[in-house]
Design a protein around this motif. Sequence first.
Motif, PDB file in Angstrom:
ATOM      1  N   ARG A 175      13.500  20.853  64.680  1.00  0.00           N
ATOM      2  CA  ARG A 175      14.067  20.803  63.336  1.00  0.00           C
ATOM      3  C   ARG A 175      13.554  19.583  62.535  1.00  0.00           C
ATOM      4  O   ARG A 175      13.097  19.740  61.400  1.00  0.00           O
ATOM      5  CB  ARG A 175      15.593  20.758  63.444  1.00  0.00           C
ATOM      6  N   SER A 176      13.602  18.422  63.165  1.00  0.00           N
ATOM      7  CA  SER A 176      13.140  17.212  62.466  1.00  0.00           C
ATOM      8  C   SER A 176      11.665  17.314  62.108  1.00  0.00           C
ATOM      9  O   SER A 176      11.236  16.907  61.022  1.00  0.00           O
ATOM     10  CB  SER A 176      13.345  15.980  63.346  1.00  0.00           C
ATOM     11  N   ARG A 177      10.900  17.864  63.047  1.00  0.00           N
ATOM     12  CA  ARG A 177       9.454  17.986  62.812  1.00  0.00           C
ATOM     13  C   ARG A 177       9.179  18.894  61.614  1.00  0.00           C
ATOM     14  O   ARG A 177       8.360  18.565  60.745  1.00  0.00           O
ATOM     15  CB  ARG A 177       8.799  18.538  64.079  1.00  0.00           C
ATOM     16  N   VAL A 178       9.835  20.031  61.578  1.00  0.00           N
ATOM     17  CA  VAL A 178       9.567  20.985  60.501  1.00  0.00           C
ATOM     18  C   VAL A 178       9.993  20.405  59.155  1.00  0.00           C
ATOM     19  O   VAL A 178       9.250  20.481  58.170  1.00  0.00           O
ATOM     20  CB  VAL A 178      10.260  22.344  60.763  1.00  0.00           C
ATOM     21  N   ILE A 179      11.164  19.787  59.119  1.00  0.00           N
ATOM     22  CA  ILE A 179      11.625  19.184  57.866  1.00  0.00           C
ATOM     23  C   ILE A 179      10.607  18.165  57.354  1.00  0.00           C
ATOM     24  O   ILE A 179      10.181  18.204  56.197  1.00  0.00           O
ATOM     25  CB  ILE A 179      13.011  18.513  58.058  1.00  0.00           C
ATOM     26  N   SER A 180      10.180  17.271  58.249  1.00  0.00           N
ATOM     27  CA  SER A 180       9.244  16.212  57.837  1.00  0.00           C
ATOM     28  C   SER A 180       7.896  16.776  57.418  1.00  0.00           C
ATOM     29  O   SER A 180       7.310  16.335  56.418  1.00  0.00           O
ATOM     30  CB  SER A 180       9.027  15.212  58.979  1.00  0.00           C
ATOM     31  N   CYS A 181       7.401  17.733  58.188  1.00  0.00           N
ATOM     32  CA  CYS A 181       6.046  18.217  57.905  1.00  0.00           C
ATOM     33  C   CYS A 181       6.021  19.098  56.660  1.00  0.00           C
ATOM     34  O   CYS A 181       5.055  19.055  55.891  1.00  0.00           O
ATOM     35  CB  CYS A 181       5.481  18.956  59.128  1.00  0.00           C
ATOM     36  N   VAL A 182       7.058  19.887  56.449  1.00  0.00           N
ATOM     37  CA  VAL A 182       7.101  20.699  55.224  1.00  0.00           C
ATOM     38  C   VAL A 182       7.060  19.785  54.011  1.00  0.00           C
ATOM     39  O   VAL A 182       6.282  19.990  53.064  1.00  0.00           O
ATOM     40  CB  VAL A 182       8.355  21.604  55.188  1.00  0.00           C
ATOM     41  N   ARG A 183       7.876  18.733  54.052  1.00  0.00           N
ATOM     42  CA  ARG A 183       7.926  17.797  52.921  1.00  0.00           C
ATOM     43  C   ARG A 183       6.550  17.155  52.698  1.00  0.00           C
ATOM     44  O   ARG A 183       6.058  17.064  51.570  1.00  0.00           O
ATOM     45  CB  ARG A 183       8.980  16.723  53.208  1.00  0.00           C
ATOM     46  N   ALA A 184       5.917  16.757  53.795  1.00  0.00           N
ATOM     47  CA  ALA A 184       4.613  16.088  53.697  1.00  0.00           C
ATOM     48  C   ALA A 184       3.546  17.019  53.127  1.00  0.00           C
ATOM     49  O   ALA A 184       2.706  16.609  52.317  1.00  0.00           O
ATOM     50  CB  ALA A 184       4.200  15.582  55.084  1.00  0.00           C
ATOM     51  N   VAL A 185       3.590  18.266  53.565  1.00  0.00           N
ATOM     52  CA  VAL A 185       2.578  19.218  53.091  1.00  0.00           C
ATOM     53  C   VAL A 185       2.760  19.476  51.593  1.00  0.00           C
ATOM     54  O   VAL A 185       1.780  19.520  50.832  1.00  0.00           O
ATOM     55  CB  VAL A 185       2.650  20.532  53.915  1.00  0.00           C
ATOM     56  N   ARG A 186       4.009  19.620  51.187  1.00  0.00           N
ATOM     57  CA  ARG A 186       4.261  19.848  49.746  1.00  0.00           C
ATOM     58  C   ARG A 186       3.764  18.653  48.909  1.00  0.00           C
ATOM     59  O   ARG A 186       3.204  18.830  47.827  1.00  0.00           O
ATOM     60  CB  ARG A 186       5.759  20.081  49.494  1.00  0.00           C
ATOM     61  N   LYS A 187       3.963  17.461  49.451  1.00  0.00           N
ATOM     62  CA  LYS A 187       3.507  16.266  48.747  1.00  0.00           C
ATOM     63  C   LYS A 187       1.977  16.231  48.683  1.00  0.00           C
ATOM     64  O   LYS A 187       1.381  15.915  47.645  1.00  0.00           O
ATOM     65  CB  LYS A 187       4.041  15.031  49.481  1.00  0.00           C
ATOM     66  N   GLY A 188       1.346  16.584  49.799  1.00  0.00           N
ATOM     67  CA  GLY A 188      -0.120  16.609  49.840  1.00  0.00           C
ATOM     68  C   GLY A 188      -0.696  17.607  48.841  1.00  0.00           C
ATOM     69  O   GLY A 188      -1.737  17.359  48.221  1.00  0.00           O
ATOM     70  N   GLU A 189      -0.012  18.737  48.679  1.00  0.00           N
ATOM     71  CA  GLU A 189      -0.479  19.763  47.730  1.00  0.00           C
ATOM     72  C   GLU A 189      -0.569  19.210  46.309  1.00  0.00           C
ATOM     73  O   GLU A 189      -1.449  19.583  45.539  1.00  0.00           O
ATOM     74  CB  GLU A 189       0.486  20.959  47.731  1.00  0.00           C
ATOM     75  N   GLN A 190       0.354  18.314  45.988  1.00  0.00           N
ATOM     76  CA  GLN A 190       0.327  17.740  44.643  1.00  0.00           C
ATOM     77  C   GLN A 190      -0.948  16.941  44.429  1.00  0.00           C
ATOM     78  O   GLN A 190      -1.520  16.933  43.344  1.00  0.00           O
ATOM     79  CB  GLN A 190       1.540  16.820  44.460  1.00  0.00           C
ATOM     80  N   LYS A 191      -1.394  16.279  45.468  1.00  0.00           N
ATOM     81  CA  LYS A 191      -2.624  15.491  45.345  1.00  0.00           C
ATOM     82  C   LYS A 191      -3.861  16.401  45.311  1.00  0.00           C
ATOM     83  O   LYS A 191      -4.771  16.184  44.524  1.00  0.00           O
ATOM     84  CB  LYS A 191      -2.714  14.508  46.512  1.00  0.00           C
ATOM     85  N   SER A 192      -3.855  17.411  46.194  1.00  0.00           N
ATOM     86  CA  SER A 192      -5.046  18.271  46.290  1.00  0.00           C
ATOM     87  C   SER A 192      -5.099  19.261  45.127  1.00  0.00           C
ATOM     88  O   SER A 192      -6.169  19.757  44.786  1.00  0.00           O
ATOM     89  CB  SER A 192      -5.051  19.041  47.606  1.00  0.00           C
ATOM     90  N   GLY A 193      -3.947  19.574  44.584  1.00  0.00           N
ATOM     91  CA  GLY A 193      -3.916  20.576  43.525  1.00  0.00           C
ATOM     92  C   GLY A 193      -4.067  21.997  44.018  1.00  0.00           C
ATOM     93  O   GLY A 193      -4.373  22.909  43.258  1.00  0.00           O
ATOM     94  N   LYS A 194      -3.933  22.208  45.314  1.00  0.00           N
ATOM     95  CA  LYS A 194      -4.048  23.564  45.858  1.00  0.00           C
ATOM     96  C   LYS A 194      -2.987  23.792  46.934  1.00  0.00           C
ATOM     97  O   LYS A 194      -2.366  22.855  47.424  1.00  0.00           O
ATOM     98  CB  LYS A 194      -5.459  23.832  46.388  1.00  0.00           C
ATOM     99  N   ARG A 195      -2.834  25.039  47.312  1.00  0.00           N
ATOM    100  CA  ARG A 195      -1.837  25.431  48.287  1.00  0.00           C
ATOM    101  C   ARG A 195      -2.294  25.099  49.714  1.00  0.00           C
ATOM    102  O   ARG A 195      -3.474  25.271  50.044  1.00  0.00           O
ATOM    103  CB  ARG A 195      -1.632  26.960  48.170  1.00  0.00           C
ATOM    104  N   THR A 196      -1.372  24.627  50.562  1.00  0.00           N
ATOM    105  CA  THR A 196      -1.607  24.490  52.008  1.00  0.00           C
ATOM    106  C   THR A 196      -0.426  25.115  52.727  1.00  0.00           C
ATOM    107  O   THR A 196       0.722  24.846  52.385  1.00  0.00           O
ATOM    108  CB  THR A 196      -1.722  23.005  52.407  1.00  0.00           C
ATOM    109  N   LEU A 197      -0.712  25.958  53.700  1.00  0.00           N
ATOM    110  CA  LEU A 197       0.367  26.596  54.468  1.00  0.00           C
ATOM    111  C   LEU A 197       0.620  25.804  55.751  1.00  0.00           C
ATOM    112  O   LEU A 197      -0.331  25.380  56.418  1.00  0.00           O
ATOM    113  CB  LEU A 197      -0.008  28.041  54.826  1.00  0.00           C
TER     114      LEU A 197
END
Lengths: 371, 371
Positions: A175-197
């Motif tokens: 649970r902790s891993r998924v919460i943290s990684c989802v948040r991180a990926v969404r943040k990274g998308e803002q920088k890249s300007g593209k979707r990451t699954l």
Amino acid sequence: MEHLNYFSADYQITADSKIEAETIARNICIEQSVEMPPEVVPIHIQSSIAAIESIEFISEKRWRARIRFPKILVGSEPTQLLNVLYGNSSLQPGIKLLDAEGAYLNELLPGPSFGIPGIRKLLNIQGRALSCTALKPIGLTPGELAERAYKFSSGGIDIIKDDHGLANQTTADFRSRVISCVRAVRKGEQKSGKRTLYFPNITTSPSQTVKRYEEAVSLGADGVLVSPQLTGPETLCELSAIGSVPVMAHPAFSGSFLIHDAQGIAAPFYLGKLWRAFGADCVIYPNTRGRFTFGLDLCKEINRQCRAEMGDIHPSFPTPGGGINRESVSVWLNEYGKDTILLVGGSLYQHPDGLERAAQEFQHILESHGQ
Amino acid sequence: MEHLNYFSADYQITADSKIEAETIARNICIEQSVEMPPEVVPIHIQSSIAAIESIEFISEKRWRARIRFPKILVGSEPTQLLNVLYGNSSLQPGIKLLDAEGAYLNELLPGPSFGIPGIRKLLNIQGRALSCTALKPIGLTPGELAERAYKFSSGGIDIIKDDHGLANQTTADFRSRVISCVRAVRKGEQKSGKRTLYFPNITTSPSQTVKRYEEAVSLGADGVLVSPQLTGPETLCELSAIGSVPVMAHPAFSGSFLIHDAQGIAAPFYLGKLWRAFGADCVIYPNTRGRFTFGLDLCKEINRQCRAEMGDIHPSFPTPGGGINRESVSVWLNEYGKDTILLVGGSLYQHPDGLERAAQEFQHILESHGQ
């Protein structure tokens, strides 16, 4: 209309003569249906016994037997299909399951809920292969894994999956891993300007894997990773039936079925056709020339089976992994074409300029090839 | 106290030299733990990497490597234990899992809830081996299967299990079959004057097998049959945790792990030690000299492992089957001793005087040997 009540499967039999091969094929018919001496099967249900359709010579000591099974042996349950195809015969040396009739698989099994078209739609990417990497290793905290996820995501990678060994260890519980990684990926998308699954690994006890899928979805994961040989392959069907996010299948613990010439299950059939029909949106297979020993032709055939015509079952995204280097990405793009996900793990971690830069370079090669 | 944080597992490595064996063993350490080049594993978690404890020469081209795994790789989930022991290594030819530390298995896994003492108590039989037969074939109606169950039960057989291919086919759906067969067995007991246990097959989709167990229990079944390789092995742990009735494990679909010298999992460890520790009260294995190819020494070792000392984990009832003839019952009683269940299927059906008589004769031999 008799043919509607039967399906056929092909076996490779290793034998010294055609007569011996016929004996073995007859034994498969009995072992995989009534499992008792045919003379004591009641007359009114003799039709339950599977029958040999044909036996053909392949090469020295190798024969291909096509066996016709009454569908009634299976009923409607995928797990029982595996039992009929290769239950007790798995215990007999010299019997390898090669194939089963696609029309029947299409009738019984759901196939992937997303498949290649569904995943392309999620990413809004057409015309090029996709990139995938793995979060690792076991031992890092959720925060440390999330930092890696952020870097890959800001580098613009298409899919980040958990390493298949990340389960629910105390160092990074699910649970902790998924919460943290989802948040991180969404943040990274803002920088890249593209979707990451992001696909966390949900492999756990057979009855709990479906619940972990639902938890992953509720926490915002974009897909999941599962090892069907550990959870039981029908888990794929159950996840496909929910169909909220794509499912990536990992071959852990399935190797003993796949690496022998004379027994087991032909890898293109098992990974490329059966796991696909069971519901895998992406099928990871051990690529050739890396740290596994599958040959190039075998890998290309697995890849082909993931995408071959199969009634109304979606194609699965073939996902070669296991020792693909950053430097060889172009080679594999030429080999497999655009409808493939290239999984590069360790080699990105070895990039001298860090993960974000590694991801950017990986993406650049894919995008150049797609043009 | 460092040893408390680690457990060890033994692998047989096939290699041309000790140096090559060491390289392969080192690769196992990496593949089955961090799964990335060790030089890019962060320094503060280098202790997550598994380590070679010893490498010993076995025979030409064969080496035995003992590898030490941090327990943290597994956490508390049995499915992840299988992944750590043999996930990706299953995909590498020449690596066979031989054993894992009993104390650790005892710490992580529940073992059978009944085991030999619990099943003896249910039947109130001490000092002799038990008889078991299989209801078959697929294709019969619940009424026809129940008639067979009645005859076996009136003949006094100890345990009747479903054939492992009886799932939920339309010819005899699970619920109707269990209702009819339970009733028939209870009726037969009145004639024989002794207890007979009925174990229906509950093997189905991974998430539904536990529910089918509960349904079987609620319908009056005395135990269940399950094929762990089809449902996912951790199902055994879940059924053991419920613990209402004994669980008999069938090796269908597990053969590819068991039949090769150079890869897979040593059968005595997998069936006799691991399935037992996961929770199987009875372990069916393919007996030698029947229609399977396991050798006598191997079969005796599986049998022995089911009963060997293993901390506070109950012994499982070893259950040889697969071509044991009525005529050879005495031979196997001498070979395996009293703490074994002999599974005789087809041969009872071939008895010229019918099933009840066949069961009586089978019981007679067991009872004579027990005196």
